[in-house]
Every structure is written in C-alpha cells, then in structure tokens.
Design an enzyme around this catalytic site. Structure first.
Site, PDB file in Angstrom:
ATOM      1  N   HIS A   1       1.056  -1.214  -0.202  1.00 41.54           N
ATOM      2  CA  HIS A   1      -0.299  -0.175  -0.253  1.00 41.54           C
ATOM      3  C   HIS A   1       1.395   0.778  -0.270  1.00 41.54           C
ATOM      4  O   HIS A   1       1.796   0.976   0.480  1.00 41.54           O
ATOM      5  CB  HIS A   1      -0.983   0.148   0.986  1.00 41.54           C
ATOM      6  CG  HIS A   1      -2.310  -1.203   1.415  1.00 41.54           C
ATOM      7  ND1 HIS A   1      -3.232  -1.515   0.536  1.00 41.54           N
ATOM      8  CD2 HIS A   1      -1.237  -2.246   2.038  1.00 41.54           C
ATOM      9  CE1 HIS A   1      -3.482  -3.080   1.326  1.00 41.54           C
ATOM     10  NE2 HIS A   1      -2.526  -3.012   2.167  1.00 41.54           N
TER      11      HIS A   1
ATOM     12  N   GLY B   1      11.991 -21.155   8.648  1.00 40.22           N
ATOM     13  CA  GLY B   1      10.871 -20.675   9.653  1.00 40.22           C
ATOM     14  C   GLY B   1      11.210 -18.920   9.925  1.00 40.22           C
ATOM     15  O   GLY B   1      11.937 -18.695  10.766  1.00 40.22           O
TER      16      GLY B   1
END
Length: 210
Positions: free
Chosen positions: A111, A138
């Site tokens: 955005h 991870g």
C-alpha cells in the site's frame, strides 16, 4: 483498464467486486484444504494441485493461506510446512525442489506510504521470484519485489527486503548474505555433524541415479 488488468500489470488498483469474485473462488478451495482430514495425504495433494494448477509433486501441510492460488507457480517437488502464507496479488514464481519451514510468509501486496494516497484504497502487487533448490527457514518473511537465487538457504526469522544471490546462506533482519555454500558443505547435515556412512552411501546412489 479494469482493476484486474491493472493488478496483473503491477499497477495501482482497487479491490472491486470483480477482484473479490476471483478471491472467492480461491477461498472455497482453501476452505476444503484447511478442513480436510490431515492424515489424508492423497486428498491434500489433489486440492493443492487444484489450487496451484500446473504442479508436479507439490505438497503442503495445512493450514495454508493465499489470495488467488492461480498466481502461484511452483516447480517440481514443492513443499511448504504448516501455516504458510503467500499473498499472491502479483505472481509468485518458485523453482524446483523448494522447501519452506513453518510460518513462512511471502508478500507481493503493498500500500502507498502516504496516508492520503493509502486511504483512496489503491494498492499494488509486485512479483516475487525464488530459484531452484531454495530452503526458507521458519518465520521467514519475503516482501514485494524480492528475487532469491537458486541453491540458497534463508535462515529462520529472516526478513528478506532485497535480492539474495545464488549459492549462499543468508539470514537476519534485514536479511544479509552470511557466506557462500561450497562443496565442503555436502558432507554435513547440521553444523559440524557429518552424515553417517549408511546415509552417505544411500545419497551417493541417489546422486548417481539422478
């Protein structure tokens, strides 16, 4: 141009009704994927193929989340562990033999920084590409526009904000190259622990066959 065309051209677009209709199809598939019997590996594999379209040997451990699925292109033997999220507003291209540990997040969406622009509801998607034989540790986060080269390992907890080259270990926030991967690394399975002879003999046979 309509908003789907703008989105696919990596231009600013607004999520209108037509965009949401595409997402709705994906969410129906994800609903089945994320509620299927977790021991029914065959059914999971079928749903994954439906979600991604063209794929060969792709598998993931639910839950999994994405916006479209059809914007995700995976190579052979793709694997993603639990709680993977790929926000595929733009294309996400992933090569052969790529593995993702739990909680990996790949973002193509963004955005505008200025609140006046952001509050108009315009957003964007910039594609992410990942080469062959990449392992993402991870809790890795990959932001829009990043390219990760082939044969590279990204350490757990990394935030990848810039391109990472081939054949390196990289980690950190922001993610940076730590060192090159060399032929010497072949004999180790964890830090300074070497493969036992039985495993090594098996791997040598596998390499000969391939």
């Amino acid at each position: 141009m309509n908003n789907i065309e703008r989105r696919d051209a990596q231009m600013p677009y607004i999520s209108d009704g037509a965009v949401f209709e595409e997402q709705k199809k994906c969410r129906m598939i994800l609903q089945r994927l994320n509620t299927v019997d977790r021991s029914n590996f065959e059914e999971i594999g079928k749903i994954v193929k439906e979600l991604f379209g063209k794929s060969e040997g792709a598998f993931l451990n639910p839950p999994f989340y994405c916006d479209y699925g059809s914007h995700i292109e995976v190579g052979k033997n793709f694997f993603a562990n639990y709680n993977c999220m790929i926000i595929d507003v733009a294309k996400v291209k992933i090569g052969d033999n790529c593995q993702m540990a739990p909680n990996v997040a790949i973002y193509t969406a963004g955005h505008p920084v200025h609140p006046a622009s952001r509050n108009t509801a315009y957003e964007y998607g910039i594609e992410v590409t990942i080469g062959d034989n990449v392992w993402l540790g991870g809790n890795t986060v990959i932001v829009p526009g990043v390219h990760i080269g082939s044969n590279t390992v990204i350490g757990a907890g990394s935030v990848v904000t810039k391109d990472i080259p081939d054949w390196v270990i990289a980690a950190g926030n922001p993610c940076r190259v730590i060192r090159k991967i060399t032929e010497e690394d072949r004999k180790f399975y964890f830090r300074d622990r070497v493969f036992d002879q039985e495993a090594w003999n098996h791997m040598e046979q596998m390499w000969k066959e391939n």
